[in-house]
Design a protein around this motif. Sequence first.
Motif, PDB file in Angstrom:
ATOM      1  N   ILE A  93       0.836  -1.201   0.000  1.00 26.44           N
ATOM      2  CA  ILE A  93       0.000   0.000   0.000  1.00 26.44           C
ATOM      3  C   ILE A  93       0.868   1.247   0.000  1.00 26.44           C
ATOM      4  N   LEU A  94       1.926   1.245   0.802  1.00 29.76           N
ATOM      5  CA  LEU A  94       2.827   2.404   0.823  1.00 29.76           C
ATOM      6  C   LEU A  94       3.518   2.601  -0.522  1.00 29.76           C
ATOM      7  N   ILE A  95       3.899   1.517  -1.184  1.00 25.56           N
ATOM      8  CA  ILE A  95       4.511   1.628  -2.514  1.00 25.56           C
ATOM      9  C   ILE A  95       3.509   2.215  -3.502  1.00 25.56           C
ATOM     10  N   SER A  96       2.264   1.734  -3.461  1.00 24.13           N
ATOM     11  CA  SER A  96       1.261   2.249  -4.406  1.00 24.13           C
ATOM     12  C   SER A  96       0.926   3.709  -4.130  1.00 24.13           C
ATOM     13  N   GLU A  97       0.922   4.122  -2.876  1.00 24.65           N
ATOM     14  CA  GLU A  97       0.641   5.522  -2.556  1.00 24.65           C
ATOM     15  C   GLU A  97       1.823   6.417  -2.925  1.00 24.65           C
ATOM     16  N   ALA A  98       3.039   5.935  -2.692  1.00 26.91           N
ATOM     17  CA  ALA A  98       4.219   6.756  -2.983  1.00 26.91           C
ATOM     18  C   ALA A  98       4.403   6.976  -4.475  1.00 26.91           C
ATOM     19  N   PHE A  99       4.150   5.960  -5.276  1.00 25.93           N
ATOM     20  CA  PHE A  99       4.365   6.061  -6.711  1.00 25.93           C
ATOM     21  C   PHE A  99       3.067   6.223  -7.502  1.00 25.93           C
ATOM     22  N   ALA A 100       1.947   6.392  -6.792  1.00 29.36           N
ATOM     23  CA  ALA A 100       0.623   6.579  -7.408  1.00 29.36           C
ATOM     24  C   ALA A 100       0.311   5.462  -8.403  1.00 29.36           C
ATOM     25  N   ILE A 101       0.525   4.226  -7.967  1.00 30.36           N
ATOM     26  CA  ILE A 101       0.231   3.065  -8.806  1.00 30.36           C
ATOM     27  C   ILE A 101      -1.249   2.760  -8.650  1.00 30.36           C
ATOM     28  N   ARG A 102      -2.003   2.885  -9.724  1.00 32.13           N
ATOM     29  CA  ARG A 102      -3.452   2.722  -9.678  1.00 32.13           C
ATOM     30  C   ARG A 102      -3.935   1.493 -10.445  1.00 32.13           C
ATOM     31  N   SER A 103      -3.064   0.615 -10.796  1.00 32.91           N
ATOM     32  CA  SER A 103      -3.409  -0.565 -11.588  1.00 32.91           C
ATOM     33  C   SER A 103      -4.085  -1.618 -10.716  1.00 32.91           C
ATOM     34  N   TRP A 104      -5.156  -2.194 -11.224  1.00 37.67           N
ATOM     35  CA  TRP A 104      -5.835  -3.255 -10.478  1.00 37.67           C
ATOM     36  C   TRP A 104      -4.959  -4.495 -10.410  1.00 37.67           C
ATOM     37  N   MET A 105      -4.100  -4.681 -11.419  1.00 35.01           N
ATOM     38  CA  MET A 105      -3.216  -5.842 -11.410  1.00 35.01           C
ATOM     39  C   MET A 105      -2.179  -5.745 -10.290  1.00 35.01           C
ATOM     40  N   PHE A 106      -1.667  -4.528 -10.046  1.00 37.30           N
ATOM     41  CA  PHE A 106      -0.721  -4.344  -8.951  1.00 37.30           C
ATOM     42  C   PHE A 106      -1.378  -4.665  -7.617  1.00 37.30           C
ATOM     43  N   HIS A 107      -2.580  -4.165  -7.408  1.00 36.41           N
ATOM     44  CA  HIS A 107      -3.246  -4.367  -6.125  1.00 36.41           C
ATOM     45  C   HIS A 107      -3.680  -5.824  -5.937  1.00 36.41           C
ATOM     46  N   ALA A 108      -4.088  -6.493  -6.998  1.00 34.62           N
ATOM     47  CA  ALA A 108      -4.423  -7.919  -6.895  1.00 34.62           C
ATOM     48  C   ALA A 108      -3.163  -8.732  -6.579  1.00 34.62           C
ATOM     49  N   ALA A 109      -2.061  -8.404  -7.247  1.00 29.46           N
ATOM     50  CA  ALA A 109      -0.805  -9.096  -6.968  1.00 29.46           C
ATOM     51  C   ALA A 109      -0.313  -8.787  -5.557  1.00 29.46           C
ATOM     52  N   ASN A 110      -0.482  -7.553  -5.110  1.00 26.72           N
ATOM     53  CA  ASN A 110      -0.116  -7.197  -3.742  1.00 26.72           C
ATOM     54  C   ASN A 110      -0.926  -8.014  -2.743  1.00 26.72           C
ATOM     55  N   GLY A 111      -2.213  -8.181  -2.997  1.00 25.28           N
ATOM     56  CA  GLY A 111      -3.039  -8.987  -2.113  1.00 25.28           C
ATOM     57  C   GLY A 111      -2.607 -10.441  -2.087  1.00 25.28           C
ATOM     58  N   ALA A 112      -2.314 -11.004  -3.250  1.00 22.81           N
ATOM     59  CA  ALA A 112      -1.906 -12.411  -3.316  1.00 22.81           C
ATOM     60  C   ALA A 112      -0.554 -12.626  -2.629  1.00 22.81           C
ATOM     61  N   VAL A 113       0.404 -11.756  -2.907  1.00 20.97           N
ATOM     62  CA  VAL A 113       1.729 -11.895  -2.291  1.00 20.97           C
ATOM     63  C   VAL A 113       1.649 -11.663  -0.789  1.00 20.97           C
ATOM     64  N   SER A 114       0.874 -10.673  -0.366  1.00 21.38           N
ATOM     65  CA  SER A 114       0.727 -10.388   1.060  1.00 21.38           C
ATOM     66  C   SER A 114       0.052 -11.549   1.786  1.00 21.38           C
ATOM     67  N   ALA A 115      -0.956 -12.139   1.184  1.00 26.29           N
ATOM     68  CA  ALA A 115      -1.627 -13.285   1.804  1.00 26.29           C
ATOM     69  C   ALA A 115      -0.682 -14.470   1.911  1.00 26.29           C
ATOM     70  N   TRP A 116       0.087 -14.704   0.866  1.00 26.79           N
ATOM     71  CA  TRP A 116       1.020 -15.819   0.895  1.00 26.79           C
ATOM     72  C   TRP A 116       2.107 -15.593   1.950  1.00 26.79           C
ATOM     73  N   LEU A 117       2.645 -14.355   2.022  1.00 24.18           N
ATOM     74  CA  LEU A 117       3.663 -14.052   3.028  1.00 24.18           C
ATOM     75  C   LEU A 117       3.100 -14.174   4.442  1.00 24.18           C
ATOM     76  N   GLY A 118       1.914 -13.620   4.660  1.00 21.96           N
ATOM     77  CA  GLY A 118       1.301 -13.721   5.976  1.00 21.96           C
ATOM     78  C   GLY A 118       1.003 -15.160   6.360  1.00 21.96           C
ATOM     79  N   TRP A 119       0.567 -15.950   5.398  1.00 24.99           N
ATOM     80  CA  TRP A 119       0.288 -17.359   5.643  1.00 24.99           C
ATOM     81  C   TRP A 119       1.566 -18.100   6.026  1.00 24.99           C
ATOM     82  N   ASN A 120       2.672 -17.785   5.341  1.00 28.67           N
ATOM     83  CA  ASN A 120       3.935 -18.452   5.656  1.00 28.67           C
ATOM     84  C   ASN A 120       4.533 -17.969   6.971  1.00 28.67           C
TER      85      ASN A 120
END
Length: 166
Positions: A78-105
């Motif tokens: 979220i901080l990366i997307s806010e800092a660089f104004a990344i508004r792509s749905w693909m970035f946020h979906a990938a962020n969710g998937a990677v974050s869920a996988w990291l949190g799960w591990n």
Amino acid sequence: MDNVVRLLLRFIIVPLGYLAAVIAGAFVILFATWHAGAVASFRPAEDAGYAIFGVPLVGPILLVLLAGLMWLPTSIGILISEAFAIRSWMFHAANGAVSAWLGWNMFSDLDQTGVLVHDALRVIAAGLAGGLAYWAVAGWNAGFWRPLLPPPAAQVPAASGSATRR
């Protein structure tokens, strides 16, 4: 002044987007784990009792656990997307998937029962749903310093040599 208002608005919208992401992820986990989709479609599975009584009882607990455990890996994206104004749905979906996988591990050693969410596909699907929910609420206009609409184009005055005489 406009940037200050947008910054203050981001302090409200980003947590609401995170809450929407956690709710979406919890629903995906609950529906995938207890075959609640089969119960909702009036095709009772063998786990219908768990789905009927488990979802209302365990759902709020899962929601609180996800909100508490997932904020750290998610906040980096979220901080990366806010800092660089990344508004792509693909970035946020990938962020969710990677974050869920990291949190799960990170927290998979806490529960060794083999029940609930010990399936990588369910965890990644919950992360994708959470990322898309975050994008729908707060990610589509990320970056407080970047305006939503480009400024109107300034009109260029006509050159003095090309002016027509009357």
